[in-house]
Design a protein around this motif. Structure first.
Motif, PDB file in Angstrom:
ATOM      1  N   ASP A 152       0.850  -1.246   0.016  1.00 51.47           N
ATOM      2  CA  ASP A 152       0.041  -0.002  -0.038  1.00 51.47           C
ATOM      3  C   ASP A 152       0.799   1.476   0.178  1.00 51.47           C
ATOM      4  OD1 ASP A 152      -2.359  -1.358   0.095  1.00 51.47           O
ATOM      5  OD2 ASP A 152      -2.434  -1.289   2.518  1.00 51.47           O
ATOM      6  N   LEU A 153       0.430   2.271  -0.779  1.00 57.57           N
ATOM      7  CA  LEU A 153       0.980   3.528  -0.741  1.00 57.57           C
ATOM      8  C   LEU A 153       0.167   4.484  -0.243  1.00 57.57           C
ATOM      9  CD1 LEU A 153       2.891   3.490  -4.061  1.00 57.57           C
ATOM     10  CD2 LEU A 153       4.017   3.237  -2.110  1.00 57.57           C
ATOM     11  N   LEU A 154       0.379   5.320   0.709  1.00 53.05           N
ATOM     12  CA  LEU A 154      -0.514   6.198   1.116  1.00 53.05           C
ATOM     13  C   LEU A 154       0.077   7.753   0.971  1.00 53.05           C
ATOM     14  CD1 LEU A 154      -0.982   4.278   4.834  1.00 53.05           C
ATOM     15  CD2 LEU A 154      -2.569   4.782   2.857  1.00 53.05           C
ATOM     16  N   HIS A 155      -0.780   8.591   0.779  1.00 51.29           N
ATOM     17  CA  HIS A 155      -0.304  10.256   0.768  1.00 51.29           C
ATOM     18  C   HIS A 155      -1.513  11.159   0.921  1.00 51.29           C
ATOM     19  CE1 HIS A 155      -2.424  10.919  -3.109  1.00 51.29           C
ATOM     20  NE2 HIS A 155      -2.029   9.784  -3.628  1.00 51.29           N
ATOM     21  N   GLU A 156      -1.382  12.130   1.225  1.00 44.62           N
ATOM     22  CA  GLU A 156      -2.408  13.179   1.621  1.00 44.62           C
ATOM     23  C   GLU A 156      -3.210  13.401   0.465  1.00 44.62           C
ATOM     24  OE1 GLU A 156      -1.009  16.786   3.522  1.00 44.62           O
ATOM     25  OE2 GLU A 156      -0.597  15.750   5.285  1.00 44.62           O
TER      26      GLU A 156
ATOM     27  N   SER B 248       3.088   4.012 -11.578  1.00 44.54           N
ATOM     28  CA  SER B 248       3.691   3.027 -11.097  1.00 44.54           C
ATOM     29  C   SER B 248       2.938   1.500 -10.804  1.00 44.54           C
ATOM     30  CB  SER B 248       4.222   3.292  -9.822  1.00 44.54           C
ATOM     31  OG  SER B 248       5.234   4.453 -10.067  1.00 44.54           O
ATOM     32  N   GLY B 249       1.621   1.661 -11.291  1.00 44.41           N
ATOM     33  CA  GLY B 249       1.162   0.330 -11.078  1.00 44.41           C
ATOM     34  C   GLY B 249       0.129   0.412  -9.737  1.00 44.41           C
ATOM     35  N   TYR B 250       0.118   1.132  -9.084  1.00 47.07           N
ATOM     36  CA  TYR B 250      -0.675   1.115  -7.725  1.00 47.07           C
ATOM     37  C   TYR B 250      -1.853   1.875  -8.178  1.00 47.07           C
ATOM     38  CZ  TYR B 250       3.796  -0.060  -5.269  1.00 47.07           C
ATOM     39  OH  TYR B 250       4.803  -0.594  -4.936  1.00 47.07           O
ATOM     40  N   ALA B 251      -3.033   1.117  -8.286  1.00 52.66           N
ATOM     41  CA  ALA B 251      -4.346   1.588  -8.298  1.00 52.66           C
ATOM     42  C   ALA B 251      -4.755   2.353  -7.018  1.00 52.66           C
ATOM     43  CB  ALA B 251      -5.213   0.280  -8.754  1.00 52.66           C
ATOM     44  N   PHE B 252      -5.622   3.177  -7.313  1.00 52.87           N
ATOM     45  CA  PHE B 252      -6.129   4.117  -6.145  1.00 52.87           C
ATOM     46  C   PHE B 252      -7.373   2.889  -5.498  1.00 52.87           C
ATOM     47  CE2 PHE B 252      -9.964   6.298  -4.871  1.00 52.87           C
ATOM     48  CZ  PHE B 252      -9.246   6.992  -3.655  1.00 52.87           C
TER      49      PHE B 252
ATOM     50  N   GLY C 207      -6.538  11.179   3.242  1.00 52.88           N
ATOM     51  CA  GLY C 207      -5.480  10.859   2.473  1.00 52.88           C
ATOM     52  C   GLY C 207      -6.102   9.605   1.282  1.00 52.88           C
ATOM     53  N   HIS C 208      -5.081   9.260   0.401  1.00 49.55           N
ATOM     54  CA  HIS C 208      -5.385   8.388  -0.601  1.00 49.55           C
ATOM     55  C   HIS C 208      -4.479   7.128  -0.241  1.00 49.55           C
ATOM     56  CE1 HIS C 208      -6.753  11.315  -3.852  1.00 49.55           C
ATOM     57  NE2 HIS C 208      -7.540  11.315  -2.776  1.00 49.55           N
ATOM     58  N   ARG C 209      -5.296   5.953  -0.440  1.00 50.02           N
ATOM     59  CA  ARG C 209      -4.598   4.806  -0.514  1.00 50.02           C
ATOM     60  C   ARG C 209      -4.406   4.125  -1.657  1.00 50.02           C
ATOM     61  NH1 ARG C 209      -5.500  -0.657   0.410  1.00 50.02           N
ATOM     62  NH2 ARG C 209      -7.563  -0.712   0.172  1.00 50.02           N
ATOM     63  N   HIS C 210      -3.258   3.780  -2.369  1.00 46.72           N
ATOM     64  CA  HIS C 210      -3.202   3.062  -3.597  1.00 46.72           C
ATOM     65  C   HIS C 210      -2.480   1.630  -3.141  1.00 46.72           C
ATOM     66  CE1 HIS C 210      -3.423   6.582  -6.306  1.00 46.72           C
ATOM     67  NE2 HIS C 210      -3.093   7.364  -5.024  1.00 46.72           N
ATOM     68  N   CYS C 211      -2.923   0.613  -4.086  1.00 43.42           N
ATOM     69  CA  CYS C 211      -2.288  -0.575  -3.621  1.00 43.42           C
ATOM     70  C   CYS C 211      -2.007  -1.582  -4.834  1.00 43.42           C
ATOM     71  CB  CYS C 211      -3.253  -1.573  -2.772  1.00 43.42           C
ATOM     72  SG  CYS C 211      -4.787  -1.974  -3.571  1.00 43.42           S
ATOM     73  N   ARG C 212      -0.986  -2.318  -4.652  1.00 43.50           N
ATOM     74  CA  ARG C 212      -0.652  -3.149  -5.790  1.00 43.50           C
ATOM     75  C   ARG C 212      -0.341  -4.561  -5.284  1.00 43.50           C
ATOM     76  NH1 ARG C 212       4.333  -1.580  -9.909  1.00 43.50           N
ATOM     77  NH2 ARG C 212       4.421  -3.894 -10.822  1.00 43.50           N
ATOM     78  N   LYS C 213      -0.766  -5.481  -6.031  1.00 43.49           N
ATOM     79  CA  LYS C 213      -0.841  -6.793  -5.511  1.00 43.49           C
ATOM     80  C   LYS C 213       0.479  -7.705  -6.166  1.00 43.49           C
ATOM     81  CE  LYS C 213      -5.766  -7.115  -4.344  1.00 43.49           C
ATOM     82  NZ  LYS C 213      -6.899  -7.537  -4.760  1.00 43.49           N
TER      83      LYS C 213
END
Length: 74
Positions: free
Chosen positions: A21-25, A38-42, A57-63
């Motif tokens: 998971d990627l998190l950002h404001e 980078s392939g990390y979907a919202f 914030g927003h969480r993006h993830c990549r499996k």
């Protein structure tokens, strides 16, 4: 970012890593673009948690599957 993602999935697969998971404001449009390119979907909006996190914030993830599909030999 791709090299780090692939490395993390390869090194930590045995420990059960299946998602990063990627998190950002939420108002950081540049981070949103980098994550998506980078392939990390919202995935979701993460509610603010003041005082440490005053903004949503927003969480993006990549499996892990996303990584292996991108690196299949043609």
């Amino acid at each position: 970012m791709e090299a780090l993602t692939v490395w993390a999935f390869e090194v930590f697969a045995a420990d059960g890593l299946v998602r990063i998971d990627l998190l950002h404001e939420g108002d950081d449009d540049a981070s949103c673009r980098v994550a998506e390119k980078s392939g990390y979907a919202f995935a979701e909006v993460v509610p603010a948690f003041p005082p440490s996190y005053p903004l949503d914030g927003h969480r993006h993830c990549r499996k892990r599957l996303d990584t292996t599909e991108r690196h299949r030999p043609e």
